[in-house]
Design a protein around this motif. Structure first.
Motif, short mmCIF file in Angstrom:
data_model
loop_
_atom_site.label_atom_id
_atom_site.label_comp_id
_atom_site.label_asym_id
_atom_site.label_seq_id
_atom_site.Cartn_x
_atom_site.Cartn_y
_atom_site.Cartn_z
N HIS A 151 -12.65 14.41 4.03
CA HIS A 151 -12.96 13.01 3.81
C HIS A 151 -12.68 12.25 5.10
CE1 HIS A 151 -13.57 13.15 -0.61
NE2 HIS A 151 -12.79 14.23 -0.50
N THR A 152 -13.37 11.13 5.27
CA THR A 152 -13.28 10.37 6.51
C THR A 152 -12.25 9.26 6.38
OG1 THR A 152 -15.61 10.80 6.99
CG2 THR A 152 -14.57 8.98 8.17
N TYR A 153 -11.32 9.21 7.33
CA TYR A 153 -10.28 8.19 7.39
C TYR A 153 -10.46 7.42 8.69
CZ TYR A 153 -8.62 11.30 3.76
OH TYR A 153 -8.55 12.08 2.64
N SER A 154 -10.46 6.10 8.60
CA SER A 154 -10.80 5.29 9.76
C SER A 154 -9.90 4.08 9.90
CB SER A 154 -12.27 4.82 9.68
OG SER A 154 -12.48 4.01 8.54
N ILE A 155 -9.77 3.61 11.14
CA ILE A 155 -9.06 2.37 11.45
C ILE A 155 -10.00 1.51 12.30
CG2 ILE A 155 -7.06 1.31 12.58
CD1 ILE A 155 -5.60 4.02 12.20
N ARG A 156 -10.35 0.34 11.80
CA ARG A 156 -11.16 -0.62 12.55
C ARG A 156 -10.26 -1.75 13.01
NH1 ARG A 156 -15.25 -2.70 8.89
NH2 ARG A 156 -14.56 -4.87 8.90
N TRP A 157 -10.26 -2.02 14.30
CA TRP A 157 -9.30 -2.94 14.91
C TRP A 157 -10.06 -3.95 15.76
CZ3 TRP A 157 -6.01 -1.05 19.60
CH2 TRP A 157 -5.13 -2.06 20.01
N THR A 158 -10.08 -5.20 15.32
CA THR A 158 -10.75 -6.26 16.05
C THR A 158 -9.77 -7.37 16.36
OG1 THR A 158 -11.44 -7.73 14.24
CG2 THR A 158 -12.73 -5.72 14.57
N HIS A 159 -10.25 -8.42 17.03
CA HIS A 159 -9.40 -9.58 17.30
C HIS A 159 -9.03 -10.31 16.01
CE1 HIS A 159 -10.72 -9.05 21.49
NE2 HIS A 159 -9.70 -9.81 21.82
N SER A 160 -9.81 -10.10 14.95
CA SER A 160 -9.62 -10.86 13.72
C SER A 160 -8.89 -10.12 12.62
CB SER A 160 -10.98 -11.31 13.17
OG SER A 160 -11.65 -12.14 14.10
N LEU A 161 -9.07 -8.81 12.54
CA LEU A 161 -8.46 -8.07 11.44
C LEU A 161 -8.42 -6.58 11.74
CD1 LEU A 161 -10.88 -7.84 8.35
CD2 LEU A 161 -11.61 -7.97 10.73
N ILE A 162 -7.58 -5.90 10.95
CA ILE A 162 -7.46 -4.45 10.97
C ILE A 162 -7.82 -3.95 9.58
CG2 ILE A 162 -5.85 -2.51 11.20
CD1 ILE A 162 -4.18 -4.54 13.01
N VAL A 163 -8.70 -2.94 9.52
CA VAL A 163 -9.12 -2.39 8.24
C VAL A 163 -8.89 -0.89 8.24
CG1 VAL A 163 -11.02 -2.09 6.61
CG2 VAL A 163 -10.90 -4.18 8.00
N PHE A 164 -8.10 -0.41 7.28
CA PHE A 164 -7.92 1.02 7.04
C PHE A 164 -8.96 1.44 6.00
CE2 PHE A 164 -3.86 -0.40 8.59
CZ PHE A 164 -3.29 0.68 9.24
N GLY A 165 -9.75 2.47 6.31
CA GLY A 165 -10.80 2.88 5.40
C GLY A 165 -10.70 4.34 5.00
N VAL A 166 -11.13 4.63 3.77
CA VAL A 166 -11.24 5.99 3.26
C VAL A 166 -12.67 6.16 2.78
CG1 VAL A 166 -10.46 7.64 1.52
CG2 VAL A 166 -8.81 6.07 2.57
N ASP A 167 -13.44 6.99 3.48
CA ASP A 167 -14.86 7.15 3.15
C ASP A 167 -15.55 5.78 3.09
OD1 ASP A 167 -14.66 9.92 3.04
OD2 ASP A 167 -14.21 9.92 0.89
N ASP A 168 -15.25 4.94 4.06
CA ASP A 168 -15.83 3.59 4.19
C ASP A 168 -15.39 2.62 3.09
OD1 ASP A 168 -17.20 4.12 6.57
OD2 ASP A 168 -18.90 5.00 5.48
N ILE A 169 -14.42 2.99 2.30
CA ILE A 169 -13.85 2.08 1.30
C ILE A 169 -12.55 1.51 1.86
CG2 ILE A 169 -12.79 1.91 -0.99
CD1 ILE A 169 -14.73 4.06 -1.92
N PRO A 170 -12.43 0.19 2.02
CA PRO A 170 -11.20 -0.38 2.56
C PRO A 170 -10.03 -0.19 1.59
CG PRO A 170 -12.99 -1.99 2.63
CD PRO A 170 -13.44 -0.86 1.75
N ILE A 171 -8.90 0.29 2.12
CA ILE A 171 -7.70 0.39 1.29
C ILE A 171 -6.59 -0.53 1.80
CG2 ILE A 171 -8.25 2.77 0.64
CD1 ILE A 171 -5.82 3.59 2.45
N ARG A 172 -6.78 -1.10 3.00
CA ARG A 172 -5.76 -1.97 3.58
C ARG A 172 -6.42 -2.91 4.57
NH1 ARG A 172 -0.05 -1.38 5.04
NH2 ARG A 172 0.64 -3.47 5.61
N VAL A 173 -6.08 -4.19 4.51
CA VAL A 173 -6.58 -5.19 5.45
C VAL A 173 -5.40 -5.99 5.95
CG1 VAL A 173 -8.06 -7.21 5.77
CG2 VAL A 173 -8.82 -5.35 4.28
#
Length: 292
Positions: A151-173
């Motif tokens: 399964h795909t686990y991701s961290i998106r990090w921008t100037h505005s927010l951080i999003v932890f994703g599991v298969d493109d489903i956010p689990i933490r903002v």
């Protein structure tokens, strides 16, 4: 902006995208694990698979192991596909995280997958350190068996927010509330790390379930590493470039679908949130009041 990715099917190699007077130059080449990452400890416990496009981590009585990116990055998105330790994995922790590799003012974004007794849900703990302050744990029980397949686990990090994703489903903002005096990681570049280790003093049911070394060795598998971000050192204007795809307005908040999925996760699968733990925080942490 630099992007590096590879997958078990041969995938895209190194892509350098440069925009100058509306022109785009793209180049590519095949890549392997050791071109982007290095083993940080117990190299005898890290095995390359499929010509270096995947790896296996091993934990036994003698040692766990880990790896890290060769470079640090400032903003962007990182992801990897992981197949976690199967069966009775109580007491083990598989971690995937970003870290500034600094001490007193550490920034860190954590996925920690907490092993279980066979048949129990796998729990993922996330945590965020900003300017040296952590203790922002949330825990979610995964709604699938993460040891049965990748399964795909991701961290998106921008100037505005951080999003932890599991298969493109956010689990933490975690949103940027610096205007309200709340720390947000945006000054320090971070490397990408992963480890497999023994933590039976706390990992499973608060340490009640201990590791069963008769089940060792324990294995976790990785593939399809993808790094899209601003490498440091690198072009000085990259981290502040509003043309980076992750800084587009559509990525500064959750999409309607992401928002629905996020509410579903929080309502049905969240089992711990530091924001509501009055025994630890009689006064609600300010970022929780501001809206995480």
């Amino acid at each position: 902006m630099a992007r590096r990715s590879y997958n078990s099917n041969g995938g895209i190699g190194f892509i350098c995208v440069c925009v100058v007077v509306m022109s785009v130059v793209v180049s590519g080449r095949p890549t392997t694990f050791l071109e982007d990452f290095r083993v940080t400890w117990a190299d005898s416990h890290v095995k390359e698979l499929d010509g270096g496009r995947g790896i296996q981590l091993l934990l036994d009585r003698s040692s766990g192991c880990g790896f890290a990116s060769k470079r640090q990055y400032l903003f962007g998105k990182v992801s990897m596909k992981i197949k976690l330790v199967p069966g009775d994995s109580a007491g083990t922790v598989t971690a995937f995280y970003m870290n500034s590799d600094t001490d007193t003012i550490r920034d860190e974004l954590d996925f920690e997958f907490l092993g279980n007794r066979s048949g129990q849900p796998y729990t993922v703990q996330t945590n965020i350190y900003a300017h040296g302050k952590g203790d922002r744990e949330q825990r979610v029980n995964l709604w699938f068996d993460p040891a049965a397949d990748f399964h795909t686990y991701s961290i998106r990090w921008t100037h505005s927010l951080i999003v932890f994703g599991v298969d493109d489903i956010p689990i933490r903002v975690y949103k940027n509330h610096e205007a309200k005096g709340i720390p947000y990681p945006k000054q320090q570049p971070m490397g990408i790390y992963s480890t497999l280790w023994e933590a039976d003093d706390w990992a499973t049911r608060g340490g009640l379930e201990k590791i069963d070394w008769n089940k060792a060795p324990f294995y976790a598998y990785y593939k399809d590493f993808d790094i899209e971000g601003c490498p440091v050192p690198g072009p000085a204007n990259c981290p502040s470039n509003p043309n980076n795809w992750w800084e587009a307005p559509s990525y500064q908040s959750l999409s309607p679908l992401e928002a629905r999925n996020y509410r579903w996760v929080r309502m049905n699968h969240m089992i711990y949130d530091y924001c509501t733990d009055k025994s630890r925080y009689p006064v609600t942490p300010p970022e929780c009041v501001a809206g995480i």
